[in-house]
Design a protein around this motif. Structure first.
Motif, PDB file in Angstrom:
ATOM      1  N   ASP A   1     -71.289   2.424  24.883  1.00 33.04           N
ATOM      2  CA  ASP A   1     -70.012   2.961  24.395  1.00 33.04           C
ATOM      3  C   ASP A   1     -69.563   2.230  23.134  1.00 33.04           C
ATOM      4  OD1 ASP A   1     -69.723   4.963  26.164  1.00 33.04           O
ATOM      5  OD2 ASP A   1     -68.248   3.994  27.440  1.00 33.04           O
ATOM      6  N   PHE A   2     -69.885   0.951  23.054  1.00 37.97           N
ATOM      7  CA  PHE A   2     -69.457   0.190  21.881  1.00 37.97           C
ATOM      8  C   PHE A   2     -70.248   0.576  20.634  1.00 37.97           C
ATOM      9  CE2 PHE A   2     -67.317  -3.392  24.395  1.00 37.97           C
ATOM     10  CZ  PHE A   2     -66.161  -2.648  24.411  1.00 37.97           C
ATOM     11  N   ILE A   3     -71.496   1.000  20.827  1.00 36.73           N
ATOM     12  CA  ILE A   3     -72.245   1.510  19.682  1.00 36.73           C
ATOM     13  C   ILE A   3     -71.537   2.744  19.145  1.00 36.73           C
ATOM     14  CG2 ILE A   3     -74.415   2.598  18.974  1.00 36.73           C
ATOM     15  CD1 ILE A   3     -75.830   0.721  20.976  1.00 36.73           C
ATOM     16  N   GLY A   4     -71.096   3.608  20.068  1.00 36.82           N
ATOM     17  CA  GLY A   4     -70.340   4.795  19.669  1.00 36.82           C
ATOM     18  C   GLY A   4     -69.064   4.421  18.937  1.00 36.82           C
ATOM     19  N   LEU A   5     -68.397   3.407  19.444  1.00 37.25           N
ATOM     20  CA  LEU A   5     -67.140   2.967  18.826  1.00 37.25           C
ATOM     21  C   LEU A   5     -67.379   2.455  17.403  1.00 37.25           C
ATOM     22  CD1 LEU A   5     -64.113   2.176  19.038  1.00 37.25           C
ATOM     23  CD2 LEU A   5     -64.876  -0.035  19.890  1.00 37.25           C
ATOM     24  N   GLN A   6     -68.459   1.696  17.228  1.00 35.55           N
ATOM     25  CA  GLN A   6     -68.742   1.157  15.894  1.00 35.55           C
ATOM     26  C   GLN A   6     -68.897   2.284  14.882  1.00 35.55           C
ATOM     27  OE1 GLN A   6     -72.035  -1.541  16.179  1.00 35.55           O
ATOM     28  NE2 GLN A   6     -70.850  -3.021  17.339  1.00 35.55           N
ATOM     29  N   LYS A   7     -69.581   3.337  15.289  1.00 26.87           N
ATOM     30  CA  LYS A   7     -69.756   4.461  14.370  1.00 26.87           C
ATOM     31  C   LYS A   7     -68.419   5.168  14.128  1.00 26.87           C
ATOM     32  CE  LYS A   7     -72.925   6.576  16.680  1.00 26.87           C
ATOM     33  NZ  LYS A   7     -73.820   7.719  16.897  1.00 26.87           N
ATOM     34  N   ASP A   8     -67.661   5.319  15.213  1.00 24.58           N
ATOM     35  CA  ASP A   8     -66.407   6.058  15.064  1.00 24.58           C
ATOM     36  C   ASP A   8     -65.350   5.287  14.276  1.00 24.58           C
ATOM     37  OD1 ASP A   8     -67.405   8.238  16.250  1.00 24.58           O
ATOM     38  OD2 ASP A   8     -66.250   8.121  18.108  1.00 24.58           O
ATOM     39  N   SER A   9     -65.630   4.034  13.980  1.00 23.50           N
ATOM     40  CA  SER A   9     -64.684   3.299  13.132  1.00 23.50           C
ATOM     41  C   SER A   9     -64.587   3.974  11.763  1.00 23.50           C
ATOM     42  CB  SER A   9     -65.113   1.827  12.989  1.00 23.50           C
ATOM     43  OG  SER A   9     -66.328   1.736  12.285  1.00 23.50           O
ATOM     44  N   ALA A  10     -65.621   4.740  11.426  1.00 31.87           N
ATOM     45  CA  ALA A  10     -65.595   5.462  10.140  1.00 31.87           C
ATOM     46  C   ALA A  10     -64.537   6.561  10.130  1.00 31.87           C
ATOM     47  CB  ALA A  10     -66.977   6.057   9.858  1.00 31.87           C
ATOM     48  N   LEU A  11     -64.185   7.063  11.323  1.00 30.94           N
ATOM     49  CA  LEU A  11     -63.206   8.153  11.389  1.00 30.94           C
ATOM     50  C   LEU A  11     -61.821   7.711  10.914  1.00 30.94           C
ATOM     51  CD1 LEU A  11     -64.137   9.754  14.837  1.00 30.94           C
ATOM     52  CD2 LEU A  11     -64.627  10.644  12.554  1.00 30.94           C
ATOM     53  N   VAL A  12     -61.563   6.417  11.022  1.00 31.19           N
ATOM     54  CA  VAL A  12     -60.263   5.900  10.608  1.00 31.19           C
ATOM     55  C   VAL A  12     -60.032   6.160   9.115  1.00 31.19           C
ATOM     56  CG1 VAL A  12     -58.868   3.794  10.398  1.00 31.19           C
ATOM     57  CG2 VAL A  12     -60.198   4.199  12.461  1.00 31.19           C
ATOM     58  N   ALA A  13     -61.146   6.300   8.368  1.00 30.67           N
ATOM     59  CA  ALA A  13     -61.042   6.566   6.923  1.00 30.67           C
ATOM     60  C   ALA A  13     -60.223   7.828   6.651  1.00 30.67           C
ATOM     61  CB  ALA A  13     -62.433   6.720   6.331  1.00 30.67           C
ATOM     62  N   LEU A  14     -60.285   8.769   7.584  1.00 31.95           N
ATOM     63  CA  LEU A  14     -59.669  10.066   7.342  1.00 31.95           C
ATOM     64  C   LEU A  14     -58.150  10.012   7.258  1.00 31.95           C
ATOM     65  CD1 LEU A  14     -62.058  12.056   9.651  1.00 31.95           C
ATOM     66  CD2 LEU A  14     -62.048  12.015   7.159  1.00 31.95           C
ATOM     67  N   ILE A  15     -57.547   8.911   7.709  1.00 31.30           N
ATOM     68  CA  ILE A  15     -56.099   8.794   7.542  1.00 31.30           C
ATOM     69  C   ILE A  15     -55.747   7.743   6.497  1.00 31.30           C
ATOM     70  CG2 ILE A  15     -55.443   9.728   9.793  1.00 31.30           C
ATOM     71  CD1 ILE A  15     -55.206   6.831  10.788  1.00 31.30           C
ATOM     72  N   GLY A  16     -56.722   7.292   5.700  1.00 38.25           N
ATOM     73  CA  GLY A  16     -56.341   6.445   4.584  1.00 38.25           C
ATOM     74  C   GLY A  16     -57.139   5.186   4.321  1.00 38.25           C
ATOM     75  N   PRO A  17     -57.280   4.300   5.313  1.00 38.57           N
ATOM     76  CA  PRO A  17     -57.890   3.002   5.022  1.00 38.57           C
ATOM     77  C   PRO A  17     -59.266   3.137   4.381  1.00 38.57           C
ATOM     78  CG  PRO A  17     -56.988   3.037   7.244  1.00 38.57           C
ATOM     79  CD  PRO A  17     -56.904   4.436   6.727  1.00 38.57           C
ATOM     80  N   ILE A  18     -59.542   2.335   3.391  1.00 38.02           N
ATOM     81  CA  ILE A  18     -60.818   2.418   2.706  1.00 38.02           C
ATOM     82  C   ILE A  18     -61.823   1.500   3.374  1.00 38.02           C
ATOM     83  CG2 ILE A  18     -62.019   2.114   0.508  1.00 38.02           C
ATOM     84  CD1 ILE A  18     -59.332   2.762  -0.841  1.00 38.02           C
ATOM     85  N   GLU A  19     -62.572   2.085   4.322  1.00 40.73           N
ATOM     86  CA  GLU A  19     -63.668   1.356   4.942  1.00 40.73           C
ATOM     87  C   GLU A  19     -64.961   1.836   4.285  1.00 40.73           C
ATOM     88  OE1 GLU A  19     -64.395   4.615   5.835  1.00 40.73           O
ATOM     89  OE2 GLU A  19     -65.618   3.650   7.398  1.00 40.73           O
ATOM     90  N   ALA A  20     -66.079   1.462   4.843  1.00 39.45           N
ATOM     91  CA  ALA A  20     -67.352   1.694   4.164  1.00 39.45           C
ATOM     92  C   ALA A  20     -67.605   3.167   3.833  1.00 39.45           C
ATOM     93  CB  ALA A  20     -68.494   1.150   5.032  1.00 39.45           C
ATOM     94  N   PHE A  21     -67.325   4.047   4.786  1.00 40.51           N
ATOM     95  CA  PHE A  21     -67.590   5.469   4.571  1.00 40.51           C
ATOM     96  C   PHE A  21     -66.727   6.021   3.439  1.00 40.51           C
ATOM     97  CE2 PHE A  21     -66.121   9.800   5.932  1.00 40.51           C
ATOM     98  CZ  PHE A  21     -67.208  10.469   5.412  1.00 40.51           C
ATOM     99  N   ARG A  22     -65.438   5.655   3.460  1.00 40.29           N
ATOM    100  CA  ARG A  22     -64.507   6.125   2.433  1.00 40.29           C
ATOM    101  C   ARG A  22     -64.923   5.597   1.056  1.00 40.29           C
ATOM    102  NH1 ARG A  22     -62.505   9.307   0.304  1.00 40.29           N
ATOM    103  NH2 ARG A  22     -60.404   9.558  -0.542  1.00 40.29           N
ATOM    104  N   GLN A  23     -65.342   4.322   1.032  1.00 42.76           N
ATOM    105  CA  GLN A  23     -65.769   3.702  -0.212  1.00 42.76           C
ATOM    106  C   GLN A  23     -66.990   4.430  -0.785  1.00 42.76           C
ATOM    107  OE1 GLN A  23     -64.254   1.131  -1.996  1.00 42.76           O
ATOM    108  NE2 GLN A  23     -65.740   1.861  -3.510  1.00 42.76           N
ATOM    109  N   SER A  24     -67.922   4.788   0.120  1.00 38.46           N
ATOM    110  CA  SER A  24     -69.127   5.463  -0.363  1.00 38.46           C
ATOM    111  C   SER A  24     -68.785   6.863  -0.866  1.00 38.46           C
ATOM    112  CB  SER A  24     -70.192   5.511   0.741  1.00 38.46           C
ATOM    113  OG  SER A  24     -69.706   6.184   1.875  1.00 38.46           O
ATOM    114  N   GLN A  25     -67.803   7.504  -0.186  1.00 36.52           N
ATOM    115  CA  GLN A  25     -67.347   8.822  -0.684  1.00 36.52           C
ATOM    116  C   GLN A  25     -66.842   8.712  -2.112  1.00 36.52           C
ATOM    117  OE1 GLN A  25     -64.400  10.108   2.220  1.00 36.52           O
ATOM    118  NE2 GLN A  25     -65.506  12.038   2.437  1.00 36.52           N
TER     119      GLN A  25
END
Lengths: 250, 250
Positions: free
Chosen positions: A179-203
């Protein structure tokens, strides 16, 4: 062997140079890496905080759900309603509802940061899953263990604390890590409300260069992070299996 | 008998599981320092009776007195259980704890003894029963006989007024039975009040002060072992003993 053939076929195919240019541009990889890696630290922060909170909250929910007797029925009901609700709603929706909805209420004393609400959403959703994992573990501990603990005069709470939960947690570590592997990936979803994490930065980088290499950088970072955890999970499962076949049922 | 306060007294104890009535009105008095053996076929209610005395099962009707004090509906069942030790057929040691921790859990968490006090008492008890060198082992590293002796020590560490032993040798290989029985014999000689459910007829005969034959949830017949084993009054008792003799257990 199979993989090698596939790689050779792909790399020697006619369209490969274009693909390579669009996804595996060496210079762009090197250029975008530092910024994305830096942003990735935010992902790590998000899931480390979330994981710690989930471990505690989920255990509480699992214990509530296991409470005996008719008097405690409302608590059981609450726990069931919680898991049903948050396993039912898509994670992305919870993030949107909390990330955009909660700050809009302008409640005093409640943080407005999207990061805060993003983490809250992940904690709420994943706690529902992890609570079920815990519950399976708790139910797998044989009732005779509880009888033995209670017969010593231990209270129900101390029986859970010293006898049931430690055994339950040991048994569910592999699915917990899953489940924690899933959580690590889903941390990217937080980008959709603003914070610039890795996925948002790459976008951002992709939008600036019209090249997809920054996405590959992000993908690589996630894989590098989850592979050790996946191997650890495999190792733990294998160890448990060895132990069971060696020592018989315990 | 009516003048002195009995260590344990049962009056008309009844217990059903669903539609099956397992105990159909059991009356039993156990004096201080007395050793009472319960014999009878599987399913006659021996184990259930012991679990009821320890309040691990709630009785449907009847009364239970411990040292003259009614405990039938004790508000604090934990307080009762710390005075009554029980040892189970399947040992039920805590597999995630060392032998020493198994034995000290009750004294530390229920009797609130300090770690050093609990550990020195536990070590003394383990030493007395030849287990001193096993104190740091985990249960799955011990033989069945050793595990059961640890379970007995775990119950004794609570300094109970009364010990209940539920077929404690039934899960053991034949060659391991003797070491456990000798522990129980030693307890009997030391004056421990005990109620022992057992299939070991020769052990019952030599150790018990009184033998009770349970049949279909009732004590059909009771008396000194010599009387029960040589001149049983009831046909059912004779039948049971004949079967036991045929099986080579007496």
């Amino acid at each position: 062997m199979f993989i090698a053939i596939v790689v050779i076929v792909v790399v020697t195919s006619a369209g490969w140079p274009e693909v390579q240019k669009a996804f595996f541009d060496k210079q762009l990889f090197v250029d975008s890496f530092p910024e994305i890696a830096h942003a990735f630290l935010l992902n790590i922060r998000i899931f480390l905080i979330a994981e710690a909170l989930i471990l505690v909250l989920a255990l509480g929910i699992a214990i509530l759900r296991g409470l005996p007797g008719p008097v405690l029925f409302p608590f059981r009901l609450l726990a069931v309603a919680y898991t049903d609700l948050f396993r039912g709603i898509p994670t992305i929706l919870v993030i949107y509802i909390l990330g955009f909805g909660a700050p809009a209420l302008q409640l005093s004393g409640v943080p407005n940061s999207p990061l805060f609400w993003g983490i809250t959403a992940l904690v709420l959703v994943y706690s529902a899953y992890v609570a079920e994992v815990y519950r399976a573990g708790i139910e797998s501990v044989h009732p005779s263990q509880e009888a033995a603990a209670r017969s010593l005069g231990l209270s129900r709470a101390k029986t859970l604390r010293f006898v049931i939960v430690p055994q339950a947690v040991r048994r569910v570590i592999p699915p917990l890590l899953n489940d924690f592997i899933g959580l690590q990936k889903d941390s990217a979803l937080v980008a959709l409300i603003g914070p610039i994490e890795a996925f948002r930065q790459s976008q951002i980088d992709v939008a600036a260069t019209f090249n997809y290499t920054p996405y590959m950088v992000t993908a690589l970072l996630f894989v590098l992070l989850t592979i050790p955890l996946a191997r650890l999970t495999d190792w733990l499962i294998a160890r448990d299996r060895r132990r069971q076949s060696a020592g018989g049922p315990r | 008998m009516s003048e002195e306060v009995l260590a344990l007294r049962l009056e008309g104890v009844r217990k059903s599981f669903g539609s099956v009535e397992v105990l159909r009105g059991v009356d039993l008095g156990v004096g201080e320092h007395e050793v009472v053996c319960l014999i009878g076929a599987s399913g006659s209610g021996k184990s259930t009776l012991l679990r009821c005395i320890n309040l691990l099962e709630h009785i449907d009707s009847g009364r239970i007195f411990l040292d003259g004090e009614e405990i039938t509906h004790a508000r604090d069942a934990n307080a009762v259980r710390r005075r009554v030790g029980i040892v189970f057929q399947a040992f039920n040691l805590f597999p995630h704890m060392s032998v020493l921790r198994n034995v000290t859990l009750g004294p530390r968490e229920v009797l609130h003894k300090s770690r050093s006090e609990a550990e020195s008492e536990a070590t003394a008890l383990l030493d007395r029963f030849g287990l001193a060198d096993k104190r740091n082992e985990y249960p799955d590293r011990l033989s069945g006989g050793q595990q059961q002796r640890v379970a007995i020590v775990r119950a004794l560490a609570m300094r109970p007024e009364l010990m209940l032993l539920d077929e404690v040798t039934s899960a053991l290989d034949p060659e391991l039975v003797a070491e456990v029985l000798s522990v129980i014999r030693e307890l009997a000689e030391a004056g421990m009040t005990m109620v022992i459910a057992t299939h070991e007829m020769s052990f019952a005969r030599e150790t018990a002060d009184r033998v009770c034959f349970l049949d279909a949830g009732r004590i059909l017949e009771q008396g000194p072992p010599d009387e029960i084993f040589t001149r049983p009054a009831e046909a059912r008792t004779r039948q049971f003993l004949d079967r036991v003799i045929a099986a080579g257990r007496l």
